[in-house]
Motif scaffolding. Structure first.
Motif, short mmCIF file in Angstrom:
data_model
loop_
_atom_site.label_atom_id
_atom_site.label_comp_id
_atom_site.label_asym_id
_atom_site.label_seq_id
_atom_site.Cartn_x
_atom_site.Cartn_y
_atom_site.Cartn_z
N GLY A 103 1.13 4.02 -5.15
CA GLY A 103 -0.12 3.75 -5.86
C GLY A 103 -0.44 2.28 -6.05
O GLY A 103 -1.08 1.89 -7.03
N LEU A 104 0.01 1.43 -5.11
CA LEU A 104 -0.35 0.01 -5.20
C LEU A 104 -1.83 -0.16 -4.91
O LEU A 104 -2.41 0.57 -4.11
N PHE A 105 -2.44 -1.16 -5.55
CA PHE A 105 -3.85 -1.45 -5.30
C PHE A 105 -3.96 -2.19 -3.96
O PHE A 105 -3.43 -3.31 -3.82
N PRO A 106 -4.63 -1.62 -2.96
CA PRO A 106 -4.62 -2.20 -1.61
C PRO A 106 -5.32 -3.55 -1.52
O PRO A 106 -4.99 -4.36 -0.64
N HIS A 107 -6.26 -3.82 -2.43
CA HIS A 107 -7.03 -5.07 -2.35
C HIS A 107 -6.37 -6.21 -3.12
O HIS A 107 -6.88 -7.33 -3.12
N LEU A 108 -5.22 -5.92 -3.78
CA LEU A 108 -4.51 -6.95 -4.53
C LEU A 108 -3.23 -7.34 -3.79
O LEU A 108 -2.63 -6.52 -3.11
N THR A 109 -2.84 -8.60 -3.94
CA THR A 109 -1.57 -9.03 -3.36
C THR A 109 -0.41 -8.37 -4.09
O THR A 109 -0.59 -7.76 -5.15
N ILE A 110 0.79 -8.52 -3.54
CA ILE A 110 1.97 -7.97 -4.19
C ILE A 110 2.15 -8.57 -5.57
O ILE A 110 2.43 -7.86 -6.54
N LYS A 152 -0.51 -3.19 2.69
CA LYS A 152 -0.56 -2.69 4.07
C LYS A 152 0.39 -3.46 5.00
O LYS A 152 0.71 -3.00 6.09
N GLU A 153 0.84 -4.65 4.55
CA GLU A 153 1.74 -5.47 5.36
C GLU A 153 3.21 -5.16 5.10
O GLU A 153 4.08 -5.81 5.68
N LEU A 154 3.50 -4.18 4.25
CA LEU A 154 4.87 -3.85 3.89
C LEU A 154 5.27 -2.49 4.46
O LEU A 154 4.42 -1.63 4.72
N SER A 155 6.56 -2.30 4.63
CA SER A 155 7.07 -0.98 5.01
C SER A 155 7.06 -0.06 3.80
O SER A 155 6.84 -0.50 2.66
N GLY A 156 7.30 1.23 4.05
CA GLY A 156 7.32 2.19 2.95
C GLY A 156 8.38 1.86 1.91
O GLY A 156 8.13 1.95 0.70
N GLY A 157 9.56 1.45 2.37
CA GLY A 157 10.62 1.09 1.45
C GLY A 157 10.27 -0.14 0.63
O GLY A 157 10.58 -0.22 -0.56
N GLN A 158 9.63 -1.12 1.26
CA GLN A 158 9.23 -2.32 0.54
C GLN A 158 8.16 -2.02 -0.50
O GLN A 158 8.19 -2.53 -1.62
N ARG A 159 7.20 -1.15 -0.14
CA ARG A 159 6.17 -0.77 -1.12
C ARG A 159 6.80 -0.06 -2.31
O ARG A 159 6.37 -0.25 -3.46
N GLN A 160 7.83 0.76 -2.05
CA GLN A 160 8.48 1.45 -3.16
C GLN A 160 9.20 0.47 -4.06
O GLN A 160 9.21 0.62 -5.29
N ARG A 161 9.80 -0.56 -3.48
CA ARG A 161 10.44 -1.60 -4.30
C ARG A 161 9.41 -2.30 -5.19
O ARG A 161 9.67 -2.59 -6.35
N VAL A 162 8.24 -2.58 -4.62
CA VAL A 162 7.18 -3.21 -5.41
C VAL A 162 6.73 -2.27 -6.53
O VAL A 162 6.47 -2.72 -7.66
N GLY A 163 6.66 -0.98 -6.24
CA GLY A 163 6.30 -0.01 -7.28
C GLY A 163 7.28 -0.04 -8.45
O GLY A 163 6.88 0.03 -9.62
#
Length: 410
Positions: A103-110, A152-163
């Motif tokens: 559920g990261l906001f796609p238009h915002l940076t990490i 969108k520039e991250l892998s699934g695992g990286q997005r989960q870490r950010v979450g």
């Protein structure tokens, strides 16, 4: 069945961070309650897993804790405060929330994603920037590399870490996690589970975690609530007790077969002695490597790179093939096992690598030792003995030692 024992099955339960009191939910148009009178105490600083079959109300219960779904009746107590009727937005700022789809906001940076809640709380910019960098470091993502990227520039695992980082941004006492790793490939999933468990040893948050996977529940949980229809608690206990003494036939069926293998998720690599294995640098000549092999009682040598990271397993036959570079012969030693991994993870890696042993590394990937199949076999025998001893003790306590039953299968 509710046992107040801790992780070892004997310690007293810590003070409750969350109390659910007779919590009930009936959706409009339904004749039955979806959640029916759930009462549960969630101890401070522990990972409590909600697990059960589809339709048992796991996610509904989780969402009632932060009132994304409003309860029909009952009470929610957080740190001693009745939060059943307080402003739900203020309540949610006291709880991090991690979901399967991230559920990261796609238009915002990490960095902007992680800063969402601190900005709502009107933190100063310097404090927010410091917290974002701290959290990215904590989840193993270099701030200079990842802060300005987009999801969108991250892998699934990286997005989960950010979450996970975003959920911890305002340092809430509670984190709710709804199937957080289920949409990730098995290898990445195992790695993230281990990383999260390692992180929990530092942050000691109270975590409520929903999964449909009993193996994940056993691996991740300090306690497990096995939910039956309408979130009736079939058993709430430590993983060890649930595996050794299931409360009823439903729990026994839900656990399934192979309890001995499941118990391997209760023991981590850090809990067992590592094997002393012959090693050599990848740049060493073949004769010196062969000499180390002959001086040992092992069938192979583990090659390490200049950073002391495992690279290849090579045996005598591999060393005889002088026409092949060492780095192209033998068996790969990656992925290695981290110290926070379970014995189940280790066994799985051994079966995948066909080596019968796995290299163990620290958080930086540096070699620490080897775990082999004999170590795991010894651990299984110890677990079986402890389970039988515990079962006999419980039996004698209940019957006064005058009766006996068959020992449970392990």
């Amino acid at each position: 069945m509710t046992n107040p024992g801790g992780k070892d099955g004997g310690a007293s339960r810590p003070e409750a961070m969350i109390e659910l009191k007779d919590l009930t939910k009936r959706f409009p148009g339904q004749k039955q309650n979806a959640i029916d009178g759930l009462t549960l105490e969630i101890p401070t600083g522990e990972i409590v897993i909600f697990v059960g079959p589809s339709g048992s109300g796991k996610t509904t219960t989780l969402r009632m804790i932060n009132r994304l779904i409003e309860p029909t009746s009952g009470r929610i107590i957080l740190e001693g405060d009745d939060v059943t009727s307080v402003n739900p937005d203020k309540l949610r700022r006291r709880m991090g929330y991690v979901i399967q789809q991230v559920g990261l906001f796609p238009h915002l940076t990490i960095a902007e994603n992680i800063a969402t809640v601190p900005k709502l709380l009107r933190w100063k910019r310097d404090r927010i920037n410091t917290r974002v960098e701290e959290l990215l470091d904590m989840v193993g993502m270099e701030p200079a590399t990842y802060a300005k990227r987009y999801p969108k520039e991250l892998s699934g695992g990286q997005r989960q870490r950010v979450g996970v980082a975003r959920a911890m941004a305002a340092d809430p006492p509670v984190i709710l996690m709804d199937e957080p790793f289920s949409a990730i490939d098995p290898i990445t999933r195992g790695r993230l589970q281990n990383e999260f468990l390692q992180l929990q040893t530092q942050i000691r948050k109270t975590i409520v975690f929903v999964t449909h996977d009993i193996d994940e529940a056993i691996k991740m949980g300090d306690r497990i609530a096995i939910l039956d229809d309408r979130s009736h608690i079939a058993q709430f206990d430590t993983p060890e007790t649930i595996l050794s003494a299931p409360a009823n036939a439903f729990v026994e069926d839900f656990i399934g077969s192979g309890a001995s293998l499941k118990r391997l998720n209760l023991t981590r690599v850090t809990d067992v002695p590592l094997v002393d294995w012959p090693t050599a640098n990848v740049s060493a000549d073949r004769e010196s490597i062969r000499e180390r092999l002959l001086r040992s009682d092992k069938g192979s040598v583990l090659l390490l790179d200049d950073e002391h990271r495992p690279v290849r397993w090579v045996n005598a036959g591999d060393l005889d093939r002088s026409d092949e570079p060492l780095l192209e012969t033998g068996l790969s030693a990656t992925p290695a096992i981290e110290q926070q991994a379970t014995l189940f993870d280790s066994l799985n890696e051994m079966l995948n690598s066909l080596q019968g042993a796995a290299a163990v590394v620290d958080q930086e990937g540096a070699y620490k030792g080897v775990i082999d199949i004999e170590t795991i076999g010894a651990a299984i025998r110890t677990m079986r003995g402890e389970a039988r001893q515990r079962y006999r003790g419980e039996e004698e306590q209940q019957t006064g030692g005058l009766e006996s039953r068959e020992e449970p299968e392990s």
